[in-house]
Design a protein around this motif. Sequence first.
Motif, short mmCIF file in Angstrom:
data_model
loop_
_atom_site.label_atom_id
_atom_site.label_comp_id
_atom_site.label_asym_id
_atom_site.label_seq_id
_atom_site.Cartn_x
_atom_site.Cartn_y
_atom_site.Cartn_z
N LEU A 114 -51.88 -0.37 3.91
CA LEU A 114 -50.94 0.73 3.71
C LEU A 114 -49.98 0.25 2.62
N LYS A 115 -49.74 1.10 1.62
CA LYS A 115 -48.90 0.68 0.50
C LYS A 115 -47.84 1.73 0.18
N ALA A 116 -46.61 1.26 -0.02
CA ALA A 116 -45.59 2.15 -0.58
C ALA A 116 -46.02 2.44 -2.01
N THR A 117 -45.92 3.70 -2.43
CA THR A 117 -46.43 4.00 -3.78
C THR A 117 -45.48 3.51 -4.87
N THR A 118 -44.20 3.32 -4.52
CA THR A 118 -43.26 2.82 -5.54
C THR A 118 -42.46 1.64 -5.00
N GLY A 119 -41.96 0.84 -5.92
CA GLY A 119 -40.98 -0.20 -5.57
C GLY A 119 -41.55 -1.50 -5.03
N GLY A 120 -42.88 -1.62 -4.89
CA GLY A 120 -43.44 -2.85 -4.30
C GLY A 120 -43.51 -3.99 -5.31
N TYR A 121 -43.34 -5.20 -4.82
CA TYR A 121 -43.60 -6.39 -5.64
C TYR A 121 -43.87 -7.56 -4.71
N ASP A 122 -44.66 -8.52 -5.18
CA ASP A 122 -45.00 -9.71 -4.39
C ASP A 122 -45.41 -9.35 -2.95
N ALA A 137 -57.98 -14.91 -16.17
CA ALA A 137 -57.31 -15.93 -15.36
C ALA A 137 -57.73 -15.77 -13.91
N GLU A 138 -57.86 -16.90 -13.22
CA GLU A 138 -58.20 -16.87 -11.79
C GLU A 138 -56.93 -17.20 -10.99
N ASN A 139 -56.59 -16.32 -10.06
CA ASN A 139 -55.30 -16.46 -9.38
C ASN A 139 -55.47 -16.70 -7.89
N THR A 140 -54.62 -17.58 -7.35
CA THR A 140 -54.53 -17.67 -5.89
C THR A 140 -53.10 -17.37 -5.47
N HIS A 141 -52.99 -16.63 -4.38
CA HIS A 141 -51.68 -16.21 -3.89
C HIS A 141 -51.37 -16.91 -2.57
N LYS A 142 -50.06 -17.09 -2.31
CA LYS A 142 -49.62 -17.59 -1.01
C LYS A 142 -48.58 -16.60 -0.50
N ASN A 143 -48.73 -16.06 0.67
CA ASN A 143 -47.85 -15.00 1.19
C ASN A 143 -47.71 -13.85 0.19
N SER A 144 -48.82 -13.47 -0.46
CA SER A 144 -48.83 -12.38 -1.45
C SER A 144 -48.06 -12.71 -2.73
N ILE A 145 -47.61 -13.95 -2.87
CA ILE A 145 -46.90 -14.35 -4.10
C ILE A 145 -47.84 -15.24 -4.90
N LEU A 146 -47.92 -14.99 -6.20
CA LEU A 146 -48.80 -15.81 -7.03
C LEU A 146 -48.43 -17.29 -6.88
N ILE A 153 -41.70 -22.04 -6.36
CA ILE A 153 -41.12 -21.04 -5.45
C ILE A 153 -40.04 -21.74 -4.62
N GLY A 154 -38.89 -21.09 -4.50
CA GLY A 154 -37.79 -21.68 -3.72
C GLY A 154 -38.27 -22.02 -2.31
N GLU A 155 -37.91 -23.25 -1.86
CA GLU A 155 -38.35 -23.68 -0.51
C GLU A 155 -37.30 -23.39 0.54
N SER A 156 -36.04 -23.23 0.09
CA SER A 156 -34.95 -22.96 1.05
C SER A 156 -33.81 -22.27 0.31
N ASP A 157 -32.82 -21.81 1.06
CA ASP A 157 -31.71 -21.06 0.47
C ASP A 157 -30.55 -21.99 0.12
N ARG A 186 -38.37 -17.16 -3.56
CA ARG A 186 -37.92 -16.66 -4.87
C ARG A 186 -38.59 -17.47 -5.98
N LYS A 187 -39.03 -16.78 -7.03
CA LYS A 187 -39.64 -17.49 -8.16
C LYS A 187 -38.54 -18.18 -8.97
N MET A 188 -38.54 -19.51 -8.97
CA MET A 188 -37.47 -20.27 -9.62
C MET A 188 -37.93 -20.89 -10.95
N GLY A 189 -39.23 -21.03 -11.12
CA GLY A 189 -39.74 -21.62 -12.34
C GLY A 189 -41.25 -21.74 -12.23
N HIS A 190 -41.85 -22.41 -13.18
CA HIS A 190 -43.28 -22.72 -13.07
C HIS A 190 -43.58 -23.95 -13.91
N TYR A 191 -44.73 -24.57 -13.66
CA TYR A 191 -45.15 -25.62 -14.59
C TYR A 191 -46.59 -25.38 -14.99
#
Length: 384
Positions: free
Chosen positions: A146-154, A211-220, A318-322, A353-358
């Motif tokens: 089931l998907k919201a048609t607008t506003g979704g991300y990750d 590109a081949e992608n793997t996600h964790k908790n729906s986050i790239l 991805i941020g590990e804690s707040d 939260r996406k904080m950076g990448h390498y």
Amino acid sequence: MEIVKKRIGIVGGGQLGKMMILEAKRLGFYVAVLDPGADCPAHSICDKHIVAAFDDPKGYAELAEYSDVITYEFEHINAKALEDLEKKGHVIYPSVTALKTIQNKNLQNIALEKNQIPIPRFSLVTNTDEIRECGKAENFGYPMMLKATTGGYDGKGNALIKTENDVEDAFKQLGNGAIEVMVEEFVDFEKEISIIACRGINGEKVVYPVAENTHKNSILDVTAVPANISQEISDKAADIANKVMSVFEGVGTFCIELFETKDGEISVNEVAPRPHNSGHYTIEGCFANQFENHIRAIVGLPFGDTSLIMPTVMVNLIGESDGPARLLGLEEAYNDPSVHVHYYGKSESKTDRKMGHYTVVGKTIDDTLHRAMELKKVVRVVGE
Ligand code: ADP
């Protein structure tokens, strides 16, 4: 055309906006961003920061006043405000028509289907009875999304319905009828892949390697290139990407996210009318990256070479804690000279939260993937 000293306006000052600016600056352009966050990632490097909410038409008008051309780094923005500006003659790429269609997953799917582009079966629903109807074996069957048609991300805005027992909860989770939702058949995919494509004002098109992608908790989580797919799938993906760019008459960089099924078919999961996280590998991996080609597209310049230089792997930080953000392991990571860390400069870390990448480059994809995975234990972002 006067290319020199072009003024570019970007709606959104997150990491994608920041990386667009880095490329715009290479050509000496001036850049304004509209973003409500006073210390958003793009703040430190833009020429002008309009601090305004993403639904505030005044902010858009101010951005338009500054800019020769306006673009955006994400799609959940005020299309009506942009439409009014477009009507007044302001130049906006990708077009507001494309934005409005893509913003809504139902309209996006309708446009793709109409043009014979393969997508999962879908149906707009307004109540739980209609969802149950979709779940019948002769329709989509369970599981389904089931998907919201607008506003979704990750993955926010999606609810997996495993069996009929989940229908009520999923419907409640997505607003209980307050927002538009649709059901999509569940694709039992083998792999998630994506392809970055660019189209110029004159209709010229280029695509990047798949590109081949793997996600964790729906986050790239990880992007690996070259993807471990057949030449046939790679050609099909490029063909679909070219078609998508024609359908939306997209000017700029787009991302087409795809599913590869076990029987060697592919279908479009979704289209983003902007550079994409799964295209970050192009910064070190390709001769001209997705942000450079986006800027080239919207100012009317020919494209740079999209070929892969070497196997490349991108891992999200991805941020590990707040809490106040702290990047760990940078020095240790840089003992390997083929590693590049991108830190977006967000002051607060939040879980997920996406904080950076390498990015890691190497001679073979297996070796590169191995080193990239080992580094996960080293480079991390935590909230202090
Ligand atoms: P978002 O717009 O939030 O990024 P997506 O619609 O791309 O959300 O979904 C996030 C993830 O959920 C996808 O990467 C995929 O793993 C999974 N997913 C989405 N739609 C389907 C589907 N129809 N079948 C199976 N998995 C799906």
